[in-house]
Design an enzyme around this catalytic site. Structure first.
Site, PDB file in Angstrom:
ATOM      1  N   ASP A   1     -11.599  -6.294   3.124  1.00  0.00           N
ATOM      2  CA  ASP A   1     -10.550  -6.239   4.112  1.00  0.00           C
ATOM      3  C   ASP A   1     -10.785  -7.422   5.034  1.00  0.00           C
ATOM      4  O   ASP A   1     -11.689  -7.407   5.858  1.00  0.00           O
ATOM      5  CB  ASP A   1     -10.683  -4.912   4.864  1.00  0.00           C
ATOM      6  CG  ASP A   1      -9.442  -4.610   5.658  1.00  0.00           C
ATOM      7  OD1 ASP A   1      -8.466  -5.368   5.545  1.00  0.00           O
ATOM      8  OD2 ASP A   1      -9.465  -3.613   6.385  1.00  0.00           O
TER       9      ASP A   1
ATOM     10  N   GLY B   1       0.773  -1.222   0.000  1.00  0.00           N
ATOM     11  CA  GLY B   1       0.000   0.000   0.000  1.00  0.00           C
ATOM     12  C   GLY B   1       0.803   1.268   0.000  1.00  0.00           C
ATOM     13  O   GLY B   1       0.228   2.351   0.049  1.00  0.00           O
TER      14      GLY B   1
ATOM     15  N   THR C   1      -2.788  -4.298  -8.522  1.00  0.00           N
ATOM     16  CA  THR C   1      -3.492  -3.011  -8.565  1.00  0.00           C
ATOM     17  C   THR C   1      -2.550  -1.837  -8.314  1.00  0.00           C
ATOM     18  O   THR C   1      -2.983  -0.700  -8.310  1.00  0.00           O
ATOM     19  CB  THR C   1      -4.610  -2.971  -7.503  1.00  0.00           C
ATOM     20  OG1 THR C   1      -4.012  -3.126  -6.222  1.00  0.00           O
ATOM     21  CG2 THR C   1      -5.609  -4.072  -7.738  1.00  0.00           C
ATOM     22  N   SER C   2      -1.272  -2.099  -8.092  1.00  0.00           N
ATOM     23  CA  SER C   2      -0.321  -1.025  -7.808  1.00  0.00           C
ATOM     24  C   SER C   2       0.526  -0.748  -9.052  1.00  0.00           C
ATOM     25  O   SER C   2       0.508  -1.514 -10.002  1.00  0.00           O
ATOM     26  CB  SER C   2       0.560  -1.415  -6.628  1.00  0.00           C
ATOM     27  OG  SER C   2       1.442  -2.454  -7.002  1.00  0.00           O
TER      28      SER C   2
END
Lengths: 500, 500
Positions: free
Chosen positions: A264, A176, A206-207
């Site tokens: 989550d 993150g 997704t990064s």
């Protein structure tokens, strides 16, 4: 009841969802009662898959006596054009009842999770069933014993690496934080210290960059288990892509449905991380948990809850596990994107005068903590610094790259543009999520040299018109696209005294 | 950033899942970063949809500057070949956070459910998100207030019928019992008694026949709301297909993901049934709950729990609701399959000597109970019997059929074969689920005259070789297929003294 058809490739990429295309007048559809979205078992020689049916109308591209397969279905069956495959209704997967039980609130045992993992890997469970499983485990709906059972089931269902009775070190960052590319530096230091650290990393999902994407701009990373072992036995460490090694392979399936749901789930996060570490043969594992308002873990309380569960499950799996809660307020280093992050890594390893200090400090802290965990007992940080400053870590990194297939310098993008401060002020915040989005719009991680190079850090004073960051892209179109988004957003970088 | 492409039909039926096919070299995919399985917003004039991307490789059937659409996507956009549509990343649906909250165990309020229902109808939620919602509501995870809120949200999101301040009767059977086709008889009796009963029914999804399928073998059922109103104002009742009326239309979306998961969710069952009844304008509703080991509701306890929730939610919605728990141990009547069940219905209405007595009794019990609920206060059963025996119900049924577009006799299948007793014995049990499966393999409900005709009832003594049931099919292939399955199964019908 010989329900066979000749197979042809469809030329259609449906990613991991196997799809079969049949003609609307196909005798197999009619006799079996297949309709669009029916899940169908396809047998070809000794291989079989379960695929979803799409029905092709008359006059389109499919013949009535053929079945076409999506890329993933074709590959899984190892089909050759003209092969005749058999089509039937699949037996309902035995684990579907386990998923139902979990959805109704029951607890599952080791056998329950093992069944779900096994059926997942056989593609017997539909995406709907996987989504149901992930939902039934969301939040804190897996207790500690269930998390241990799921972790064991995931580890046992794939390949495992065995390093004998040697200490095997590993680290993992609960992601993150853009640019937080400490792994190549930590591996180099730890291997230079004489420890085993067979690091497997992921590509970005997704990064803007995963460690494997970044490392790939400097050396080959798609090594198989035998090549990984050769590198590690020779150099003590490696930094390779884990995707080809089938360590806890069910994790990719769960992530594929979990990620779009943005759930989550403490239990599944813990099982995902620790099953892979255990499968890789790790004995000493350091988990980095960056905490910040735009990081994955957003509060100290959330970090503590996650850390507690990681520790207890790690202990149950026999891992010597330590936590490293770090500052996750802003991106780390300057680059965001595979090659731009590699340049930061190399600058630190090479002790360049302009090497980003925050990346260096984080890597030293982690390497020191990991050495302490192994046996250095408080001396780790000093030892890590000495190994980095002496050039031993750089030499070890180059040796690892050579062993993995040869070092190369990361490329640089031709298309660049500066994003400048609209007014004078002090940089008070960086929105990691939107910075990552801009880097992705510029082409990262697909375009290796695309991304962002930050020119200021939190606390810096800037003049009006001073460049805040550079956009890097490989094509003018992508540069324009990322620029248009960047210009449409306010508050990606927050300057005090900002006009509204 | 004008990301438009020319639309072409793909000829591919993906059922309700809208799919868009783009070429792997398509400039829109490249500039937007679309990959297989990306969800894409497609805008055409004033219409838009969200579709899933499948990527077509070079040399296959799609040109690089075109986008092909699945049937459902093409229809939803009302596309014409050559239309240029715009492609973009959809905004994340606002209700996704509501689904996450529910998955984490929070309670949702009216606005929360309304948002989920609205996004569902706009196809903003992926199948994974719908599966997550259904899972988060599974078992007893919707409390009473949440069930009321979901029911209201589902009702309010569709068309509603308004019958002024007249009493409007309705019935619903919580399914699972093959051949239990009481509805046409009950509607005929209740309408003959002078009440309004605008009955909407479903087609079969997983069963061999729905009431709409059966009714369609005797009269048109695909009426719009205006035609329904004409029929009901003229005759007091109708038996039409509800699918074209958009009464609680979100239900179809939920069922589409709930059905393959085979989830037993009290809250969603109650919301599904009562939102449709409320939307149809019903004031007095009788719910038939057959209970049996192979029925949908398997125990008296489960029936009571379901009944309690139905009653309380019905009351909250202002419905006058009664429960009718019935014997669900075995199929009802003789026929299983659309036309075969229609023949049973007609035999009862026509007071044929061989009319199935169990179907007649069930229809009379239900009609009587419903008349009592309206205002007959204990006289309903007698009144129902009188209306059936006098021929008034038959006449009313024929009038309803005429008003719906004209009565026709149900067809009969050409292909038939008897399944005979392997030994002498007494029939002690019928497995409703497997009987239904055999009927479906024979072609029901797609082939209207296909299915099963039971020749014996529980308690009957049979000789070895005596026919137990007939298989009916429209083609020899389907007959052979159903026969092969039937012969492979033991225990579909259980005879005492059966050999192991």
């Amino acid at each position: 009841m010989t329900d066979t058809l000749a197979l042809v490739p469809s030329g259609i990429d449906t990613y991991r969802q196997p799809v079969v295309y049949m003609h609307e007048d196909c005798h197999v559809c009619r006799s079996e009662g297949f309709a669009a979205q029916t899940r169908i078992r396809i047998d070809l020689k000794d291989r079989w898959i379960i695929a979803t049916l799409n029905v092709v109308g008359r006059g389109a591209w499919l013949a009535v006596d053929q079945a076409a397969l999506s890329f993933s279905a074709w590959a899984a069956l190892e089909a050759q054009a003209g092969d005749r495959a058999a089509f039937s209704h699949p037996e309902p997967p035995a684990s579907a009842s386990m998923i139902r039980a979990k959805a109704y609130g029951e607890r599952l045992d080791q056998a329950g999770f093992a069944g779900i993992v096994s059926d997942t890997l056989d593609n017997r469970l539909s995406d709907l069933e996987l989504a149901a499983f992930v939902t039934a485990c969301a939040g804190d709906r897996l207790d500690e014993a269930e998390t241990v059972a799921l972790t064991r089931a995931m580890k046992d269902a794939g390949q495992t690496l065995d390093w004998g009775d040697r200490a095997v070190l590993d680290k993992h960052c609960v992601g993150g934080l853009p640019g937080n590319r400490t792994t190549p530096i930590v591996v180099a230091i730890v291997a230079a210290a004489g420890y085993l650290i067979p690091k497997t990393s992921s590509r970005a999902i997704t990064s803007p960059a995963g460690t494997a994407d970044t490392m790939e701009t400097m050396a080959p990373v798609a090594l198989d288990a035998a090549a990984l072992r050769r590198v590690v036995e020779a150099e003590g460490g490696c930094i390779v892509w884990g995707g080809g090694l089938a360590l806890s392979p069910a994790d990719d399936h769960f992530i594929r449905v979990e990620r779009p749901l943005d759930f989550d789930s403490t239990g599944q996060l813990v099982a995902s991380v620790l099953s892979k570490k255990a499968a890789a043969g790790a004995t000493h594992v350091l988990i980095d948990i960056p905490v910040g308002p735009t990081a994955k873990v957003r509060s100290a309380g959330a970090a503590e809850a996650l850390g507690t569960r990681l520790s207890s499950v790690g202990k149950a799996l026999g891992l010597n596990l330590a936590l490293h809660v770090s500052d996750g307020v802003a991106p780390v280093g300057r680059g965001i994107g595979p090659a731009l992050e590699a340049l930061d890594v190399l600058a630190v390893l090479r002790r360049a005068p302009d090497a980003p200090g925050d990346l260096r400090m984080r890597a030293l802290d982690l390497a020191g903590h990991l050495l302490d965990l192994a046996q250095e007992a408080g001396q780790g940080r000093g030892r890590a610094e000495q190994l980095l400053d002496s050039g031993a870590a750089e030499a070890k990194f180059m040796a690892i790259c050579a062993a993995q297939g040869g070092f190369r310098e990361p490329g640089t993008a031709e298309q660049r543009i500066d994003i400048c401060a609209p007014h004078a002020g002090q940089l008070t915040a960086v929105d990691s999520r939107r910075i990552a989005r801009i880097a992705k719009l510029a082409g990262a991680p697909r375009q290796k040299s695309a991304g962002i190079r930050l020119l200021v850090r939190i606390g810096d004073r800037v003049d009006s018109g001073q460049p805040l960051y550079e956009l890097h892209a490989e094509t003018p179109g992508e540069l324009a696209y990322a620029l248009a988004y960047a210009e449409s957003q306010s508050g990606v970088l927050t300057l005090s005294g900002e006009m509204s």
